[in-house]
Scaffold this active site. Structure first.
Site, PDB file in Angstrom:
ATOM      1  N   GLN A 114      83.183  52.607  13.785  1.00  0.00           N
ATOM      2  CA  GLN A 114      82.718  52.783  15.166  1.00  0.00           C
ATOM      3  C   GLN A 114      82.096  54.171  15.364  1.00  0.00           C
ATOM      4  OE1 GLN A 114      83.573  50.012  17.395  1.00  0.00           O
ATOM      5  NE2 GLN A 114      81.909  50.865  18.590  1.00  0.00           N
ATOM      6  N   LYS A 129      89.090  52.831  18.115  1.00  0.00           N
ATOM      7  CA  LYS A 129      89.331  51.381  18.154  1.00  0.00           C
ATOM      8  C   LYS A 129      90.808  51.174  18.437  1.00  0.00           C
ATOM      9  CE  LYS A 129      87.069  47.494  17.425  1.00  0.00           C
ATOM     10  NZ  LYS A 129      85.614  47.214  17.522  1.00  0.00           N
ATOM     11  N   GLY A 168      85.990  45.562  24.867  1.00  0.00           N
ATOM     12  CA  GLY A 168      86.460  44.337  24.219  1.00  0.00           C
ATOM     13  C   GLY A 168      86.126  44.277  22.737  1.00  0.00           C
ATOM     14  N   ASP A 169      86.693  43.307  22.083  1.00  0.00           N
ATOM     15  CA  ASP A 169      86.388  42.965  20.679  1.00  0.00           C
ATOM     16  C   ASP A 169      86.983  41.564  20.489  1.00  0.00           C
ATOM     17  OD1 ASP A 169      85.330  44.347  18.044  1.00  0.00           O
ATOM     18  OD2 ASP A 169      87.125  43.278  17.435  1.00  0.00           O
ATOM     19  N   THR A 212      75.683  42.550  22.328  1.00  0.00           N
ATOM     20  CA  THR A 212      75.808  42.641  20.864  1.00  0.00           C
ATOM     21  C   THR A 212      74.921  41.588  20.200  1.00  0.00           C
ATOM     22  OG1 THR A 212      78.100  43.285  21.268  1.00  0.00           O
ATOM     23  CG2 THR A 212      77.455  42.890  18.988  1.00  0.00           C
ATOM     24  N   ASN A 243      81.803  35.868  21.554  1.00  0.00           N
ATOM     25  CA  ASN A 243      80.835  36.636  22.325  1.00  0.00           C
ATOM     26  C   ASN A 243      79.579  36.982  21.519  1.00  0.00           C
ATOM     27  OD1 ASN A 243      79.988  39.737  22.910  1.00  0.00           O
ATOM     28  ND2 ASN A 243      80.294  38.592  24.798  1.00  0.00           N
TER      29      ASN A 243
HETATM   30  P1  NDP Z   1      85.406  36.697  19.924  1.00  0.00           P
HETATM   31  O1  NDP Z   1      86.871  36.766  20.026  1.00  0.00           O
HETATM   32  O2  NDP Z   1      84.594  36.447  21.127  1.00  0.00           O
HETATM   33  O3  NDP Z   1      84.988  35.618  18.842  1.00  0.00           O
HETATM   34  C1  NDP Z   1      85.420  35.706  17.524  1.00  0.00           C
HETATM   35  C2  NDP Z   1      84.902  34.517  16.751  1.00  0.00           C
HETATM   36  O4  NDP Z   1      85.137  34.744  15.360  1.00  0.00           O
HETATM   37  C3  NDP Z   1      85.589  33.225  17.105  1.00  0.00           C
HETATM   38  O5  NDP Z   1      84.719  32.150  16.908  1.00  0.00           O
HETATM   39  C4  NDP Z   1      86.747  33.201  16.096  1.00  0.00           C
HETATM   40  O6  NDP Z   1      87.225  31.908  15.825  1.00  0.00           O
HETATM   41  C5  NDP Z   1      86.075  33.774  14.877  1.00  0.00           C
HETATM   42  N1  NDP Z   1      87.081  34.441  14.035  1.00  0.00           N
HETATM   43  C6  NDP Z   1      87.883  35.459  14.402  1.00  0.00           C
HETATM   44  N2  NDP Z   1      88.702  35.801  13.396  1.00  0.00           N
HETATM   45  C7  NDP Z   1      88.410  34.974  12.393  1.00  0.00           C
HETATM   46  C8  NDP Z   1      88.917  34.819  11.080  1.00  0.00           C
HETATM   47  N3  NDP Z   1      89.907  35.608  10.614  1.00  0.00           N
HETATM   48  N4  NDP Z   1      88.353  33.859  10.298  1.00  0.00           N
HETATM   49  C9  NDP Z   1      87.345  33.074  10.763  1.00  0.00           C
HETATM   50  N5  NDP Z   1      86.837  33.170  12.016  1.00  0.00           N
HETATM   51  C10 NDP Z   1      87.361  34.108  12.793  1.00  0.00           C
HETATM   52  O7  NDP Z   1      84.969  38.086  19.224  1.00  0.00           O
HETATM   53  P2  NDP Z   1      83.561  38.790  19.239  1.00  0.00           P
HETATM   54  O8  NDP Z   1      82.462  37.805  19.203  1.00  0.00           O
HETATM   55  O9  NDP Z   1      83.585  39.829  20.284  1.00  0.00           O
HETATM   56  O10 NDP Z   1      83.615  39.577  17.849  1.00  0.00           O
HETATM   57  C11 NDP Z   1      83.133  39.006  16.626  1.00  0.00           C
HETATM   58  C12 NDP Z   1      82.846  40.126  15.624  1.00  0.00           C
HETATM   59  O11 NDP Z   1      81.856  41.001  16.168  1.00  0.00           O
HETATM   60  C13 NDP Z   1      84.039  41.022  15.299  1.00  0.00           C
HETATM   61  O12 NDP Z   1      83.903  41.478  13.970  1.00  0.00           O
HETATM   62  C14 NDP Z   1      83.861  42.202  16.231  1.00  0.00           C
HETATM   63  O13 NDP Z   1      84.490  43.357  15.748  1.00  0.00           O
HETATM   64  C15 NDP Z   1      82.340  42.341  16.199  1.00  0.00           C
HETATM   65  N6  NDP Z   1      81.734  43.049  17.310  1.00  0.00           N
HETATM   66  C16 NDP Z   1      81.988  42.705  18.610  1.00  0.00           C
HETATM   67  C17 NDP Z   1      81.353  43.373  19.647  1.00  0.00           C
HETATM   68  C18 NDP Z   1      81.539  43.001  21.061  1.00  0.00           C
HETATM   69  O14 NDP Z   1      80.912  43.648  21.910  1.00  0.00           O
HETATM   70  N7  NDP Z   1      82.327  42.005  21.405  1.00  0.00           N
HETATM   71  C19 NDP Z   1      80.444  44.496  19.352  1.00  0.00           C
HETATM   72  C20 NDP Z   1      80.179  44.718  17.959  1.00  0.00           C
HETATM   73  C21 NDP Z   1      80.838  44.027  16.994  1.00  0.00           C
HETATM   74  P3  NDP Z   1      88.616  31.424  16.507  1.00  0.00           P
HETATM   75  O15 NDP Z   1      88.292  31.204  17.943  1.00  0.00           O
HETATM   76  O16 NDP Z   1      88.964  30.198  15.760  1.00  0.00           O
HETATM   77  O17 NDP Z   1      89.589  32.542  16.278  1.00  0.00           O
HETATM   78  O1  2IT Z   2      82.722  46.804  17.482  1.00  0.00           O
HETATM   79  C1  2IT Z   2      82.181  47.170  18.557  1.00  0.00           C
HETATM   80  O2  2IT Z   2      81.193  47.895  18.560  1.00  0.00           O
HETATM   81  C2  2IT Z   2      82.742  46.697  19.821  1.00  0.00           C
HETATM   82  N1  2IT Z   2      83.687  45.921  19.800  1.00  0.00           N
HETATM   83  C3  2IT Z   2      82.196  47.178  21.128  1.00  0.00           C
HETATM   84  C4  2IT Z   2      82.808  48.487  21.508  1.00  0.00           C
HETATM   85  C5  2IT Z   2      82.466  49.005  22.886  1.00  0.00           C
HETATM   86  O3  2IT Z   2      83.009  50.064  23.206  1.00  0.00           O
HETATM   87  O4  2IT Z   2      81.690  48.394  23.618  1.00  0.00           O
END
Ligand code: NDP
Ligand code: 2IT
Length: 448
Positions: A114, A129, A168-169, A212, A243
């Site tokens: 991050q 984080k 969030g994450d 994102t 997301n």
């Molecule tokens: P969500 O919780 O909205 O969605 C996560 C998705 O990934 C779900 O479909 C989930 O499936 C799947 N998933 C989670 N863990 C696993 C696993 N161990 N194996 C397989 N599938 C998995 O999270 P986000 O979309 O926010 O985050 C997704 C990724 O993006 C993460 O790596 C996060 O760190 C990264 N990220 C997020 C940001 C944000 O603003 N939200 C910004 C930048 C990066 P299920 O529902 O079955 O668990």
């Molecule tokens: O991994 C990431 O960059 C995030 N989950 C978003 C972090 C944030 O502060 O918006």
């Protein structure tokens, strides 16, 4: 892995000895240091002031128990974390993850990444984080609320708009942010933008929800354009259905691509006609169902059990948007042999080191997550700006700024890679440019 520069080797050896039980953290640091040898060679102060060793360790590691009462009246115990990695460039900034796989190693890798991602946005943010091994899946709304409140009962004393700003994450979306923010406000008796990803009525920013996924596509489009290509007519695989995945689907579909497969942790759906992001949104955000129900809404789609199988679907572009290490060597090789031409990372550290090697060695375009998924935190930074000036910006204004930031990240990475003799290597460019900036700030601030 060993590096050309002896100082980098000594830092990495120390970390390996001290944190042998933290594989994700070591993986992230090693990946970051890999292209840095010529940079370290160029300025003796980096070694003299142990910049790399100090940069690798979090400034503060906060661990706390979280006790809460479930719907049956039973008291449950989870583990909470906040890793305040670096304040070199601004207040600690980064998301909270609620998932059973959360542990100290996962938290430390995410906070480390991050720091450099936040730096690439060019906004004044440090890196952090946090999260918990709490699993929101299958919990009632009341249970989620009580957990979030219990979590904030400890976290509130460590955060603040000028100190540390969570968001969030995985497992933490708008609902959880609401409960966290509500308890924070109550405990502090202050309304400040100490958390981002808030709802629009409560100081949130338009475009944060989409940021994102949209940002990933803006980055990908800039990268493709540099190679005379675009998303138009491309078949895309997007893993995950949360997301990041949902809004990556929306944007690349708008740009003329067809998203042929999406997944969750149980399995994946395939449809050559394209997966409709609105239905994914409905299933995941509103109904909180599994992706296996998608064919009930779209009969041309097929559901396959097992999420790793998604990488066997032929595509032009793969955008992993689920979790860390979701693409291993075998999956990378499958992508390559099926004709995939580009991997743009949406989730944090989705490819194992060996997978990255296989992808790059086969000449695919490859963007590391710290560059291509920075759109979410970039708009979080813009939410902080709006909160500070007590104003709301329009969707168009934030979206335009997001696009500009993502295109600028691409440019910075590509130019820096070329400058250091690694033309076309966006991973090297991202690591070098963010190292230089964080290192400069540390040198300037002295040994603090
Ligand atoms: P969500 O919780 O909205 O969605 C996560 C998705 O990934 C779900 O479909 C989930 O499936 C799947 N998933 C989670 N863990 C696993 C696993 N161990 N194996 C397989 N599938 C998995 O999270 P986000 O979309 O926010 O985050 C997704 C990724 O993006 C993460 O790596 C996060 O760190 C990264 N990220 C997020 C940001 C944000 O603003 N939200 C910004 C930048 C990066 P299920 O529902 O079955 O668990
Ligand atoms: O991994 C990431 O960059 C995030 N989950 C978003 C972090 C944030 O502060 O918006």
């Amino acid at each position: 892995m060993s590096f050309q520069n002896a100082y980098l080797n000594s830092v990495m050896d120390d970390l390996r000895a001290r944190y042998a039980h933290e594989p994700e953290y070591l993986q992230a640091v090693e990946e970051f240091l890999e292209p840095l040898s010529p940079v370290i060679d160029s300025d003796p102060r980096y070694e003299q002031q142990n910049i790399v060793g100090r940069m690798a360790e979090p400034e503060r590691l906060i661990c706390f128990p979280v006790s809460w009462v479930d719907d049956q009246g039973k008291t449950r115990l989870n583990h909470g974390f906040r890793v305040q990695h670096s304040s070199a460039l601004g207040p600690y900034k980064g998301g909270l993850r609620f998932h059973p796989s959360v542990n100290q190693s996962v938290m430390k890798f995410l906070a480390f990444e991050q720091t450099f991602k936040d730096c690439l946005t060019t906004l004044p943010m440090g890196g952090g984080k946090g999260g918990s091994d709490f699993d929101p899946k299958g919990k009632s709304d009341g249970e989620v609320m009580r957990f979030c409140q219990a979590f904030m009962n400890e976290l509130y004393r460590h955060i603040g708009e000028n100190t540390d700003v969570p968001a969030g994450d995985i497992g933490v979306g708008c609902r959880e942010i609401g409960y966290l923010f509500g308890r924070y406000k109550k405990l502090k008796n202050q309304w400040t933008g100490a958390i981002t990803g808030k709802s629009l009525a409560s100081g949130g920013s338009l475009t944060r929800t989409e940021a994102t996924g949209f940002g990933l596509c803006y980055f990908g489009a800039a990268y493709l354009a540099d190679h005379g290509q675009s998303f138009q007519g491309k078949k895309v695989i997007i893993s995950g259905s949360g997301n990041v995945a949902t809004y990556a689907n929306q944007k690349c579909t708008e740009m003329g691509a067809t998203v042929v497969a999406m997944s969750d942790s149980n399995g994946y759906v395939v449809d050559e006609n394209g997966i409709d992001f609105r239905i994914i949104q409905q299933i995941k955000e509103q109904k909180r169902e599994r992706i296996s129900t998608y064919p009930n809404y779209v009969p041309t789609a097929k559901y396959v059990e097992g999420c790793a199988g998604i990488w066997s679907v032929p595509c032009d572009i793969a955008m992993p948007c689920a979790t860390q290490n979701e693409i291993d060597t075998d999956s990378a090789k499958l992508l390559v042999s099926n004709g995939c031409k580009a991997v743009f990372e949406g989730s944090n550290m989705p490819c194992t080191p060996e997978a990255i090697q296989a992808i790059k060695a086969s000449g695919l375009l490859y963007s590391p997550s710290k560059a291509s998924n920075a759109g979410g935190v970039a708009v979080s930074g813009l939410e902080m700006s709006q909160n500070s000036e007590r104003l709301y910006w329009t969707f168009e204004a934030v979206d335009a700024k997001l696009k500009e930031i993502m295109e600028n990240i691409y440019r910075q990475c590509a130019d820096t890679a070329a400058k250091y003799g690694q033309e076309g290597d966006i991973q090297a460019g991202a690591n070098i440019v963010s190292f230089l900036k964080v290192a400069d700030a540390m040198l300037w601030q002295g040994v603090y």
